[in-house]
Design a protein around this motif. Structure first.
Motif, PDB file in Angstrom:
ATOM      1  N   UNK A 130       0.801  -1.130   0.067  1.00  0.00           N
ATOM      2  CA  UNK A 130      -0.022  -0.158   0.041  1.00  0.00           C
ATOM      3  C   UNK A 130       0.818   1.325  -0.003  1.00  0.00           C
ATOM      4  N   UNK A 131       1.792   1.085   0.946  1.00  0.00           N
ATOM      5  CA  UNK A 131       2.895   2.309   0.853  1.00  0.00           C
ATOM      6  C   UNK A 131       3.508   2.601  -0.330  1.00  0.00           C
ATOM      7  N   UNK A 132       4.193   1.669  -0.953  1.00  0.00           N
ATOM      8  CA  UNK A 132       4.957   2.004  -2.209  1.00  0.00           C
ATOM      9  C   UNK A 132       4.010   2.366  -3.432  1.00  0.00           C
ATOM     10  N   UNK A 133       3.059   1.506  -3.840  1.00  0.00           N
ATOM     11  CA  UNK A 133       2.157   1.646  -4.722  1.00  0.00           C
ATOM     12  C   UNK A 133       1.454   2.832  -4.533  1.00  0.00           C
ATOM     13  N   UNK A 134       0.881   3.263  -3.488  1.00  0.00           N
ATOM     14  CA  UNK A 134       0.048   4.321  -3.104  1.00  0.00           C
ATOM     15  C   UNK A 134       0.801   5.672  -3.310  1.00  0.00           C
ATOM     16  N   UNK A 135       1.904   5.654  -2.526  1.00  0.00           N
ATOM     17  CA  UNK A 135       2.876   6.950  -2.737  1.00  0.00           C
ATOM     18  C   UNK A 135       3.340   7.345  -4.379  1.00  0.00           C
ATOM     19  N   UNK A 136       3.702   6.149  -4.629  1.00  0.00           N
ATOM     20  CA  UNK A 136       4.261   6.108  -6.102  1.00  0.00           C
ATOM     21  C   UNK A 136       3.087   7.055  -7.106  1.00  0.00           C
ATOM     22  N   UNK A 137       1.885   6.307  -6.926  1.00  0.00           N
ATOM     23  CA  UNK A 137       0.498   6.887  -7.877  1.00  0.00           C
ATOM     24  C   UNK A 137       0.448   8.442  -7.154  1.00  0.00           C
ATOM     25  N   UNK A 138       0.715   8.707  -6.004  1.00  0.00           N
ATOM     26  CA  UNK A 138       0.521  10.095  -5.688  1.00  0.00           C
ATOM     27  C   UNK A 138       1.573  11.039  -6.273  1.00  0.00           C
ATOM     28  N   UNK A 139       2.606  10.621  -6.292  1.00  0.00           N
ATOM     29  CA  UNK A 139       3.601  11.470  -6.949  1.00  0.00           C
ATOM     30  C   UNK A 139       3.581  11.489  -8.281  1.00  0.00           C
ATOM     31  N   UNK A 140       3.124  10.611  -9.024  1.00  0.00           N
ATOM     32  CA  UNK A 140       2.868  10.675 -10.768  1.00  0.00           C
ATOM     33  C   UNK A 140       1.470  11.742 -10.706  1.00  0.00           C
ATOM     34  N   UNK A 141       0.572  11.530  -9.830  1.00  0.00           N
ATOM     35  CA  UNK A 141      -0.441  12.604 -10.225  1.00  0.00           C
ATOM     36  C   UNK A 141      -0.102  14.133  -9.847  1.00  0.00           C
ATOM     37  N   UNK A 142       0.570  14.283  -8.652  1.00  0.00           N
ATOM     38  CA  UNK A 142       1.132  15.649  -8.301  1.00  0.00           C
ATOM     39  C   UNK A 142       1.954  16.048  -9.535  1.00  0.00           C
ATOM     40  N   UNK A 143       3.083  15.288  -9.871  1.00  0.00           N
ATOM     41  CA  UNK A 143       3.859  15.926 -11.039  1.00  0.00           C
ATOM     42  C   UNK A 143       3.227  15.778 -12.462  1.00  0.00           C
ATOM     43  N   UNK A 144       2.618  14.996 -12.837  1.00  0.00           N
ATOM     44  CA  UNK A 144       2.023  15.004 -14.168  1.00  0.00           C
ATOM     45  C   UNK A 144       0.661  15.691 -14.582  1.00  0.00           C
ATOM     46  N   UNK A 145      -0.249  15.841 -13.286  1.00  0.00           N
ATOM     47  CA  UNK A 145      -1.300  16.530 -13.306  1.00  0.00           C
ATOM     48  C   UNK A 145      -1.405  17.604 -12.382  1.00  0.00           C
TER      49      UNK A 145
END
Length: 339
Positions: free
Chosen positions: A47-62
């Protein structure tokens, strides 16, 4: 008088005397409880790895698809949760499978865990302050950058103290206790906390001084800032721009992040307070130390789920996912054949 090894740390160990006179050490956890903890740690790590990676992607790309005036503390918090998931939770996960941790990984995990804890609570405190002030300026940006870096540096400094003073020792899980007295490098892998713990072999005054200083600077001070800013924001005091409190801005999830942090780290604080109150250096009960580790790890996986409660952030993530899927499914023109 220095406390002996078995006096200063009570672990759930069963010692049996063999026929050849050696001392064997059974596993600290029953088989069922061990695998239950392995499953829980595996889920928290995923949960920590997948969730925080997804959050970082959304913050950077969107970034332009949702309103967020507090980028810096949000990114710092996400990096802290991601680092804890990748390095600390995985270390406890492997320690449960292998029966312990070895040097130098033992010291690295201890140092980084304190750094991640300090940076995460520091990031939330900075987020609360920036949300309360609600002013965008270059000076404020410089102050926020300095504060985020200071929270990370403070965690590294206080996390380095037990390593520098050799308060953290290692040994393989099967080493007989009788042999520990003859080893210069000896361990206190604590199966209850699922990582190498600080071994207080000097005095109660050393432990008291370190814990009071570390908790005052790294935990209690940011916590006071969080509570004060949360109350002032809720009451509308000293607010210069009420738009930050709108649901359209990502900072509206700050109360949920604060509640999650307090909920997940309460067992950890309680266990340390119990240690402070015992002059014989005996730690908190094993079940409480295990609960404190599991709950603190849980926070790294819950924070990404909190972001999903924000409508614009959730829609931005779904748009990013849908766009990527459509781009991969569309046919690509590779050649033209003349008629």
């Amino acid at each position: 008088m220095q406390p002996s090894l078995d006096q200063s740390w009570n672990t759930k160990e069963t010692l049996s005397e063999g026929s050849n006179g050696t001392v064997s050490q059974d596993g600290p956890w029953p088989e069922g409880e061990k695998w239950l903890l392995v499953v829980v740690l595996g889920l928290e790590m995923t949960m920590g790895v997948v969730g925080n990676c997804c959050v970082l992607l959304v913050k950077v790309l969107c970034r332009g698809q949702f309103s967020c005036r507090c980028w810096l503390p949000f990114v710092s918090l996400t990096l802290s949760d991601l680092g804890c998931s990748v390095l600390i939770i995985s270390g406890s996960f492997l320690a449960m499978l292998t029966g312990g941790q070895r040097s130098p990984w033992c010291e690295v995990v201890s140092l980084l865990k304190f750094a991640f804890v300090t940076s995460s609570i520091g990031s939330i405190a900075i987020l609360c302050v920036q949300r309360l002030i609600a002013v965008q300026s270059t000076v404020l940006l410089v102050v926020m950058v300095t504060a985020c870096l200071a929270s990370w540096a403070t965690g590294v400094v206080f996390g380095s103290v037990p390593v520098v003073y050799a308060w953290i020792r290692w040994v393989s899980g099967g080493t007989p206790l009788a042999a520990l007295a003859h080893q210069h490098e000896r361990s206190r892998y604590d199966p209850a906390e699922m990582l190498c713990a600080v071994f207080w072999e000097s005095s109660y005054s050393d432990m008291l001084l370190y814990i009071v200083c570390a908790f005052s600077v790294c935990i209690f001070l940011p916590l006071l800032v969080i509570l004060a800013c949360s109350l002032l924001t809720a009451a509308g005091s000293l607010r210069k721009c009420s738009s930050l409190a709108d649901d359209s801005d990502l900072s509206s999830i700050t109360p949920l992040l604060v509640s999650c942090y307090i909920f997940c780290y309460t067992p950890f604080v309680v266990s340390e307070l119990i240690l402070l109150g015992r002059a014989d250096l005996s730690p908190a009960p094993e079940w409480l130390r295990t609960l404190s580790s599991v709950m603190s790890y849980l926070g790294c996986g819950l924070n990404p789920l909190i972001y999903l409660s924000h409508l614009d952030f959730r829609e931005a993530g779904l748009v990013l996912l849908w766009t990527r899927r459509r781009a991969s499914a569309e046919p690509v023109l590779t050649a033209i054949t003349p008629l």
